[in-house]
Design a protein around this motif. Structure first.
Motif, PDB file in Angstrom:
ATOM      1  N   ILE A 217       0.907  -1.099   0.061  1.00  0.00           N
ATOM      2  CA  ILE A 217      -0.020  -0.006   0.118  1.00  0.00           C
ATOM      3  C   ILE A 217       0.890   1.192   0.127  1.00  0.00           C
ATOM      4  CG2 ILE A 217      -1.800   1.190   1.222  1.00  0.00           C
ATOM      5  CD1 ILE A 217      -2.802  -1.282   2.461  1.00  0.00           C
ATOM      6  N   ILE A 218       0.725   2.013  -0.995  1.00  0.00           N
ATOM      7  CA  ILE A 218       1.158   3.463  -1.030  1.00  0.00           C
ATOM      8  C   ILE A 218       0.304   4.629  -0.736  1.00  0.00           C
ATOM      9  CG2 ILE A 218       2.837   5.016  -2.397  1.00  0.00           C
ATOM     10  CD1 ILE A 218       3.154   2.707  -4.204  1.00  0.00           C
ATOM     11  N   LYS A 219       0.583   5.062   0.514  1.00  0.00           N
ATOM     12  CA  LYS A 219      -0.366   6.227   0.696  1.00  0.00           C
ATOM     13  C   LYS A 219       0.257   7.466   0.403  1.00  0.00           C
ATOM     14  CE  LYS A 219      -2.888   5.435   4.331  1.00  0.00           C
ATOM     15  NZ  LYS A 219      -3.361   5.277   5.839  1.00  0.00           N
ATOM     16  N   SER A 220      -0.774   8.517   0.074  1.00  0.00           N
ATOM     17  CA  SER A 220      -0.278   9.906  -0.250  1.00  0.00           C
ATOM     18  C   SER A 220      -0.354  10.672   1.050  1.00  0.00           C
ATOM     19  CB  SER A 220      -1.186  10.485  -1.358  1.00  0.00           C
ATOM     20  OG  SER A 220      -2.404  10.871  -1.054  1.00  0.00           O
ATOM     21  N   SER A 221       0.096  11.947   0.875  1.00  0.00           N
ATOM     22  CA  SER A 221       0.077  12.857   2.158  1.00  0.00           C
ATOM     23  C   SER A 221      -1.341  13.068   2.265  1.00  0.00           C
ATOM     24  CB  SER A 221       0.880  13.958   2.011  1.00  0.00           C
ATOM     25  OG  SER A 221       0.671  14.698   0.767  1.00  0.00           O
ATOM     26  N   GLY A 223      -4.068  11.286   1.909  1.00  0.00           N
ATOM     27  CA  GLY A 223      -4.510  10.246   2.344  1.00  0.00           C
ATOM     28  C   GLY A 223      -5.288   9.138   1.279  1.00  0.00           C
ATOM     29  N   LYS A 224      -4.837   9.375   0.109  1.00  0.00           N
ATOM     30  CA  LYS A 224      -5.153   8.424  -1.146  1.00  0.00           C
ATOM     31  C   LYS A 224      -4.181   7.332  -1.053  1.00  0.00           C
ATOM     32  CE  LYS A 224      -6.437  12.357  -4.241  1.00  0.00           C
ATOM     33  NZ  LYS A 224      -6.209  13.380  -3.381  1.00  0.00           N
ATOM     34  N   GLU A 225      -4.777   6.175  -1.727  1.00  0.00           N
ATOM     35  CA  GLU A 225      -3.828   4.907  -1.505  1.00  0.00           C
ATOM     36  C   GLU A 225      -3.921   4.145  -3.176  1.00  0.00           C
ATOM     37  OE1 GLU A 225      -5.422   2.250   1.285  1.00  0.00           O
ATOM     38  OE2 GLU A 225      -5.131   3.381   2.903  1.00  0.00           O
ATOM     39  N   VAL A 226      -2.888   3.779  -3.292  1.00  0.00           N
ATOM     40  CA  VAL A 226      -2.650   2.948  -4.631  1.00  0.00           C
ATOM     41  C   VAL A 226      -1.914   1.366  -3.910  1.00  0.00           C
ATOM     42  CG1 VAL A 226      -1.185   2.384  -6.361  1.00  0.00           C
ATOM     43  CG2 VAL A 226      -2.168   4.542  -6.240  1.00  0.00           C
ATOM     44  N   ARG A 227      -2.385   0.302  -4.531  1.00  0.00           N
ATOM     45  CA  ARG A 227      -1.955  -0.909  -4.104  1.00  0.00           C
ATOM     46  C   ARG A 227      -1.247  -1.371  -5.251  1.00  0.00           C
ATOM     47  NH1 ARG A 227      -4.048  -4.466  -0.037  1.00  0.00           N
ATOM     48  NH2 ARG A 227      -5.360  -3.296   1.489  1.00  0.00           N
ATOM     49  N   CYS A 228      -0.148  -2.170  -4.877  1.00  0.00           N
ATOM     50  CA  CYS A 228       0.698  -2.728  -5.967  1.00  0.00           C
ATOM     51  C   CYS A 228       1.536  -3.984  -5.288  1.00  0.00           C
ATOM     52  CB  CYS A 228       1.600  -1.657  -6.537  1.00  0.00           C
ATOM     53  SG  CYS A 228       2.836  -1.102  -5.406  1.00  0.00           S
ATOM     54  N   ARG A 229       2.380  -4.880  -6.283  1.00  0.00           N
ATOM     55  CA  ARG A 229       3.000  -5.909  -5.964  1.00  0.00           C
ATOM     56  C   ARG A 229       4.293  -5.388  -5.847  1.00  0.00           C
ATOM     57  NH1 ARG A 229       3.074  -9.307 -11.072  1.00  0.00           N
ATOM     58  NH2 ARG A 229       4.286 -10.913  -9.548  1.00  0.00           N
ATOM     59  N   PHE A 230       4.757  -4.421  -6.546  1.00  0.00           N
ATOM     60  CA  PHE A 230       6.131  -4.022  -6.310  1.00  0.00           C
ATOM     61  C   PHE A 230       6.523  -2.481  -6.523  1.00  0.00           C
ATOM     62  CE2 PHE A 230       6.321  -8.286  -8.492  1.00  0.00           C
ATOM     63  CZ  PHE A 230       6.930  -9.042  -7.389  1.00  0.00           C
ATOM     64  N   VAL A 231       7.560  -2.018  -6.032  1.00  0.00           N
ATOM     65  CA  VAL A 231       7.740  -0.461  -6.060  1.00  0.00           C
ATOM     66  C   VAL A 231       9.094  -0.276  -6.463  1.00  0.00           C
ATOM     67  CG1 VAL A 231       7.440   1.485  -4.768  1.00  0.00           C
ATOM     68  CG2 VAL A 231       6.064  -0.227  -3.918  1.00  0.00           C
ATOM     69  N   LEU A 232       9.078   0.642  -7.519  1.00  0.00           N
ATOM     70  CA  LEU A 232      10.560   1.422  -7.905  1.00  0.00           C
ATOM     71  C   LEU A 232      10.676   2.907  -7.370  1.00  0.00           C
ATOM     72  CD1 LEU A 232      13.081   1.665  -9.230  1.00  0.00           C
ATOM     73  CD2 LEU A 232      11.895   2.046 -11.440  1.00  0.00           C
ATOM     74  N   THR A 233      11.209   3.432  -6.696  1.00  0.00           N
ATOM     75  CA  THR A 233      11.360   4.759  -6.340  1.00  0.00           C
ATOM     76  C   THR A 233      12.588   5.276  -6.937  1.00  0.00           C
ATOM     77  OG1 THR A 233      12.920   4.827  -4.380  1.00  0.00           O
ATOM     78  CG2 THR A 233      10.436   4.251  -3.953  1.00  0.00           C
ATOM     79  N   CYS A 234      12.171   6.705  -7.632  1.00  0.00           N
ATOM     80  CA  CYS A 234      12.941   7.357  -8.131  1.00  0.00           C
ATOM     81  C   CYS A 234      12.897   8.885  -7.686  1.00  0.00           C
ATOM     82  CB  CYS A 234      12.892   7.249  -9.884  1.00  0.00           C
ATOM     83  SG  CYS A 234      13.243   5.605 -10.509  1.00  0.00           S
ATOM     84  N   GLY A 235      13.417   8.876  -6.489  1.00  0.00           N
ATOM     85  CA  GLY A 235      12.633  10.277  -5.705  1.00  0.00           C
ATOM     86  C   GLY A 235      13.622  11.618  -6.068  1.00  0.00           C
ATOM     87  N   GLY A 236      14.987  11.453  -6.648  1.00  0.00           N
ATOM     88  CA  GLY A 236      15.746  12.419  -7.105  1.00  0.00           C
ATOM     89  C   GLY A 236      16.048  13.214  -5.410  1.00  0.00           C
ATOM     90  N   LEU A 237      15.594  14.405  -5.277  1.00  0.00           N
ATOM     91  CA  LEU A 237      15.899  15.111  -4.268  1.00  0.00           C
ATOM     92  C   LEU A 237      15.259  14.511  -2.897  1.00  0.00           C
ATOM     93  CD1 LEU A 237      15.381  18.701  -5.782  1.00  0.00           C
ATOM     94  CD2 LEU A 237      17.486  18.180  -4.654  1.00  0.00           C
ATOM     95  N   TYR A 238      14.482  13.772  -2.997  1.00  0.00           N
ATOM     96  CA  TYR A 238      13.803  12.904  -1.769  1.00  0.00           C
ATOM     97  C   TYR A 238      14.213  11.494  -1.783  1.00  0.00           C
ATOM     98  CZ  TYR A 238      11.595  17.211  -1.359  1.00  0.00           C
ATOM     99  OH  TYR A 238      10.935  18.681  -0.800  1.00  0.00           O
ATOM    100  N   SER A 239      15.099  11.236  -2.432  1.00  0.00           N
ATOM    101  CA  SER A 239      15.408   9.687  -2.606  1.00  0.00           C
ATOM    102  C   SER A 239      15.633   8.993  -1.422  1.00  0.00           C
ATOM    103  CB  SER A 239      16.366   9.356  -3.503  1.00  0.00           C
ATOM    104  OG  SER A 239      17.535   9.900  -3.257  1.00  0.00           O
ATOM    105  N   ASP A 240      16.457   9.827  -0.323  1.00  0.00           N
ATOM    106  CA  ASP A 240      17.005   9.438   0.770  1.00  0.00           C
ATOM    107  C   ASP A 240      15.832   9.179   1.934  1.00  0.00           C
ATOM    108  OD1 ASP A 240      16.574  11.998   0.995  1.00  0.00           O
ATOM    109  OD2 ASP A 240      18.078  12.419   2.428  1.00  0.00           O
ATOM    110  N   ARG A 241      14.934  10.056   1.879  1.00  0.00           N
ATOM    111  CA  ARG A 241      13.651   9.998   2.631  1.00  0.00           C
ATOM    112  C   ARG A 241      12.773   8.877   1.990  1.00  0.00           C
ATOM    113  NH1 ARG A 241      12.407  16.428   3.475  1.00  0.00           N
ATOM    114  NH2 ARG A 241      14.216  17.231   4.235  1.00  0.00           N
ATOM    115  N   LEU A 242      12.377   8.952   0.954  1.00  0.00           N
ATOM    116  CA  LEU A 242      11.854   7.453   0.426  1.00  0.00           C
ATOM    117  C   LEU A 242      12.295   6.335   1.130  1.00  0.00           C
ATOM    118  CD1 LEU A 242      10.726   8.496  -3.125  1.00  0.00           C
ATOM    119  CD2 LEU A 242       9.093   8.258  -1.287  1.00  0.00           C
ATOM    120  N   SER A 243      13.739   6.226   0.929  1.00  0.00           N
ATOM    121  CA  SER A 243      14.240   4.850   1.182  1.00  0.00           C
ATOM    122  C   SER A 243      14.166   4.577   2.776  1.00  0.00           C
ATOM    123  CB  SER A 243      15.872   5.056   1.077  1.00  0.00           C
ATOM    124  OG  SER A 243      15.978   5.392  -0.627  1.00  0.00           O
TER     125      SER A 243
END
Length: 439
Positions: A217-221, A223-243
């Protein structure tokens, strides 16, 4: 469900539906910059039978690093022979030209001169030539002062490395075209979705007959949600916080550095034909003022490099308390500053006083004067640092711990020139994703 239709025109404002309930995908890509878009495109073209979504926190795609860079298509001269950066840049530049030609994206092969203005720079310039040859950069040649003037009539130097296959392009337009390909292949782009939490579902959604087919489950700030099997993050300036969300280490830490450009007044654009670069300082290879023509006909000069007090702070007084405290409390930045305090103060000085920037540029074009330039745009570079204050200059992938870590791949660092290398980086990321998740 089609969430939004991607428009190339930057003034079109796509609207996100208020509810994403029941929205499930095989793979979710977080980050709508050029690396995220290129990777999403590559993945969906390889796996047309899987479902993909791309999540972007802004209302439009590619507004930050992709939309604030110099627009250069780099050829791969600078990078250590045999290194991943060298291989990806050379291949990426080739793929970029092929892609732009096929898609009708405008570009120019205006070339680049790396110019030595002091004799002590000549050995480093010749070493760059040798490095470019080993990296298989095509058509490089060393030229003398007369040949420099033939290529750039107003440029002065004693020797230069001529790279005719260096070019320019609007990288945001390229990125949006990647996004268009992604959508045409069946991908879903969701904007205005800032990922604030990623977790493993405790149970199936109510009424679901699919069990835990989509356990993430990926939740947005908001409150929206998206479900998935796998996630790839390419967050650029926020890559450390996503990690960190999935239990990864806080390092390497992203520290934002702002680069401020000057712009030639239109009546002075005749002074520059192609890219003009200095011989890089081995201590700070990513720094150095340069002259860069743009696709719109303007010419940018710069940039400098100063600490930004906000990760997406493009103005001098942009400030974010969390970003500022996060940066200055990090011992890696403290050590970097202490090791380079004199150079850093010089960068700040040149950022404040236009005449100081122009003085550096006059080494290459003596006719340039402070009255010929205006303050231009700025960009922010996501510089990865380790705890010892070393610049992380290679790609960093991470996953995390437990069930979540086994289903997520973070691109924590995609170092410059990520735009030039984007299609080749996308191939590498897709290979890594296939290996980890057995797609």
């Amino acid at each position: 469900m089609k969430i939004l239709s991607l428009f190339i025109h930057p003034h079109v404002k796509p609207v996100l539906p208020s509810c994403l309930c029941g929205t499930s995908f095989d793979v979710a890509v977080i980050g709508g910059g050029i690396v995220g878009l290129a990777s999403a495109r590559e993945l969906i073209l390889r796996h047309p039978n899987l479902t993909f979504t791309l999540l972007e926190k802004e209302k439009e795609l590619s507004l930050h690093q992709t939309g604030h860079n110099s627009g250069v298509i780099h050829s791969g001269i600078y990078y250590t022979p045999g290194s991943l950066k060298a291989q990806l840049c050379v291949r990426g530049a080739m793929l970029t030209y092929q892609y732009c030609q096929k898609k009708g994206v405008p570009y120019k092969k205006c070339g680049k001169l790396i110019v030595a203005v002091e004799r002590e720079e000549i050995p480093r310039l010749k070493a760059l030539y040798d490095r470019g040859q080993v990296n298989n950069v095509q058509d490089l040649r060393l030229i003398d002062a007369k040949a420099i003037r033939e290529r750039e009539p107003y440029c002065r130097g004693i020797m230069a490395l001529d790279s005719p296959n260096t070019g320019i392009v609007d990288w945001r337009l390229v990125a949006l075209t990647y996004g268009k390909d992604f959508q045409e292949a069946g991908g879903t782009v969701i904007t205005d979705f800032e990922a604030s939490d990623i977790k493993v579902a405790a149970e199936s959604p109510a009424g679901s007959a699919e069990g835990l087919k989509y356990p993430i489950i990926i939740k947005s700030s908001q409150g929206k949600e998206v479900r998935c099997r796998f996630v790839l993050t390419c967050g650029g300036l926020y890559s450390d916080r996503l990690s960190e969300i999935s239990g990864c280490s806080s390092e390497p830490r992203i520290v934002p550095f702002r680069g401020d450009y000057l712009v030639l007044k239109p009546e002075k654009n005749y002074l520059v034909r192609g890219n003009i670069y200095p011989v890089p300082n081995p201590r700070f290879p990513f720094l150095g003022f340069h002259f860069t023509p743009r696709m719109d006909g303007s010419v940018w000069l710069g940039p400098n490099a100063v600490l930004a007090f906000k990760r997406e702070g493009y103005k001098l007084f942009d400030f974010d308390t969390q970003d500022f405290v996060n940066a200055v409390s990090f011992r890696g930045l403290q050590r970097l500053v202490m090791k380079n305090i004199v150079y850093g103060m010089g960068e700040i000085y040149r950022g404040v006083f236009t005449s100081a920037q122009v003085k550096n540029l006059q080494k290459f074009i003596p006719e340039l004067s402070p009255s010929d330039v205006l303050r231009g745009p700025s960009g922010v570079r996501a510089q990865a640092l380790d705890a010892e204050g070393n610049l992380v200059d290679d790609f960093v992938f991470d996953g995390g711990k437990g069930e979540l870590g086994s289903r997520i791949l973070h691109v924590r660092n995609a170092p410059s020139p990520a735009a030039s290398s984007s299609l080749a980086i996308a191939e590498m990321i897709a290979d890594e994703l296939e290996k980890r998740f057995q797609l």
